[in-house]
Design an enzyme around this catalytic site. Structure first.
Site, PDB file in Angstrom:
ATOM      1  N   HIS A  16     -13.152  -5.782  -8.671  1.00  7.38           N
ATOM      2  CA  HIS A  16     -13.960  -6.870  -8.583  1.00  7.38           C
ATOM      3  C   HIS A  16     -15.208  -6.634  -9.639  1.00  7.38           C
ATOM      4  CE1 HIS A  16     -15.999  -9.953  -5.851  1.00  7.38           C
ATOM      5  NE2 HIS A  16     -16.786  -9.954  -7.182  1.00  7.38           N
ATOM      6  N   HIS A  18     -17.335  -8.533 -13.079  1.00  7.03           N
ATOM      7  CA  HIS A  18     -17.738  -9.455 -14.008  1.00  7.03           C
ATOM      8  C   HIS A  18     -18.023  -8.818 -15.147  1.00  7.03           C
ATOM      9  CE1 HIS A  18     -17.374 -12.657 -10.730  1.00  7.03           C
ATOM     10  NE2 HIS A  18     -17.764 -11.681  -9.922  1.00  7.03           N
ATOM     11  N   HIS A 196     -13.481 -15.844  -4.779  1.00  8.16           N
ATOM     12  CA  HIS A 196     -14.494 -15.530  -4.137  1.00  8.16           C
ATOM     13  C   HIS A 196     -14.640 -16.379  -2.849  1.00  8.16           C
ATOM     14  CE1 HIS A 196     -15.278 -13.506  -7.979  1.00  8.16           C
ATOM     15  NE2 HIS A 196     -16.669 -13.245  -7.616  1.00  8.16           N
ATOM     16  N   GLU A 199     -18.946 -14.726   0.814  1.00  5.42           N
ATOM     17  CA  GLU A 199     -19.815 -13.985   0.455  1.00  5.42           C
ATOM     18  C   GLU A 199     -20.898 -14.631   1.265  1.00  5.42           C
ATOM     19  OE1 GLU A 199     -22.125 -12.345  -3.399  1.00  5.42           O
ATOM     20  OE2 GLU A 199     -20.589 -13.915  -3.554  1.00  5.42           O
ATOM     21  N   ASP A 277     -18.812  -5.553  -8.723  1.00  5.15           N
ATOM     22  CA  ASP A 277     -19.504  -6.724  -8.844  1.00  5.15           C
ATOM     23  C   ASP A 277     -20.055  -7.003 -10.170  1.00  5.15           C
ATOM     24  OD1 ASP A 277     -19.351  -9.522  -8.322  1.00  5.15           O
ATOM     25  OD2 ASP A 277     -20.657  -9.259  -6.604  1.00  5.15           O
ATOM     26  N   ASP A 278     -21.327  -7.086 -10.179  1.00  4.14           N
ATOM     27  CA  ASP A 278     -22.133  -6.915 -11.395  1.00  4.14           C
ATOM     28  C   ASP A 278     -22.721  -5.741 -11.541  1.00  4.14           C
ATOM     29  OD1 ASP A 278     -21.473 -10.085 -12.167  1.00  4.14           O
ATOM     30  OD2 ASP A 278     -22.049  -9.865 -10.085  1.00  4.14           O
TER      31      ASP A 278
END
Length: 343
Positions: A16, A18, A196, A199, A277-278
């Site tokens: 996961h 991005h 997703h 969240e 994630d990011d």
């Protein structure tokens, strides 16, 4: 061995992440200058200061604005390659990455431009570092299902290079059920599918992703702890969750790790994986997530090995390669300490 050293050596997958969320401030400003894109920040410090998010939407506003510096195939190559080098240094042996094409094509950047850059970086990582990777294209959930289907068809010339499709973006008001036809189309064409869910959205969104979209993995899934029946369903099916703890803190999904859903998800017997994630925006790559969780929860070496095993089993690698990598992890674990050293 210290937890930090153990985690750095731990063979694992990241599932996961991005690509657009891995642009470090230095590279962001370099790309802005290279492409003569006017941005609001003049130096690294002012850009990092902007990473004080109140919620998912405040992050997305900056995220999409930041995508403007990605214009050419070389830009996408440089960003992807930078992440894969960092992942390799962190002990990642396989990475499955997200790209959101719609945010680029609406700016006039051709899908082929983005894909050519990303795919060339993936090939370089495998050749130079032995790091395998896969690419998942995300539909933005605030857009229509028709736009998602159009993106899917536009991507078909590259189908042999794509791992799957998924759903990302602002959850609130955009339930997974909105994209039932899109996911059916992806599955019918033989692609893996993820979404997703849970969240900022409710547990009901996780249930929709499982029961209506028939996803192979849930990205995040934190809200599942609010539905005991759903937890039993996820445990029985072993549908993997790609949890991103430090991301959740930065977006105020959880106030701290002590109150995070992660321990309850693990206690319920779910197949949980840790991911970044990011990482540029949230100040933590995969090893940062492992280490801060280890410190918060007092995890043993065996518990960290189990999380790494989950990541490999939850990956979309071919079965033979998955088993090969799990055997490699088991060999590592057999030589691992049973408890932590003080230094």
């Amino acid at each position: 061995m210290t937890p930090a050293a153990f985690i750095a050596a731990l063979p694992k997958a990241e599932l996961h992440m991005h690509i657009e969320g891995s642009i470090e401030p230095e590279l962001f400003l370099e790309l802005a200058e290279r492409n003569r894109v006017e941005v609001r920040w003049k130096d690294v410090d002012s850009l990092r200061a902007a990473y004080d998010f109140q919620n998912l939407q405040s992050f997305l506003d900056l995220y999409y604005d930041g995508c403007r510096v990605l214009l050419n195939a070389q830009d996408f190559h440089d960003v992807t390659r930078a992440y894969l080098k960092r992942a390799h240094a962190d002990g990642v042996i396989h990475a499955e990455m997200f790209l959101g094409p719609q945010g680029h094509t609406e700016r006039g950047v051709a899908l082929g431009t983005a894909l050519d850059g990303v795919l060339s970086a993936m090939r370089a990582a495998e050749h130079e570092d032995g790091l395998s990777s896969g690419l998942i294209l995300l539909a933005q959930r605030h857009r229509s299902e028709e736009e998602a289907l159009e993106m899917f068809e536009q991507a078909m010339p590259w189908r042999e290079h794509l791992l799957g499709f998924g759903l990302g973006g602002a959850e609130v008001g955009n339930p997974p059920s909105k994209f039932a036809r899109f996911f059916a189309q992806c599955r019918e064409r033989g692609f893996r599918v993820v979404a997703h869910a849970g969240e900022e959205g409710p547990a009901a969104y996780v249930r929709e992703a499982v029961e209506l979209l028939h996803v192979d993995r849930i990205d995040h899934g934190n809200a599942s702890i609010g539905d005991e029946a759903l937890l039993r369903l996820l445990a029985a099916s072993q549908t993997p969750l790609t949890v991103c703890p430090l991301s959740n803190l930065r977006l105020k999904v959880s106030k701290d790790l002590a109150s995070h859903a992660l321990p309850k998800l693990l206690d319920a017997g779910l197949c949980v994986t840790l991911n970044s994630d990011d990482p540029s925006f949230f100040g933590g790559y995969i090893n940062d997530n492992y280490l801060q969780c280890q410190q918060a929860y007092g995890w043993s070496p065996a518990q960290l090995v189990q999380l790494a095993r989950n990541s490999l089993l939850a990956s979309f690698l071919p079965q033979a390669r998955r088993l090969e990598e799990v055997a490699r992890l088991d060999a590592f674990a057999a030589l691992a300490p049973q408890q932590w050293s003080a230094v």
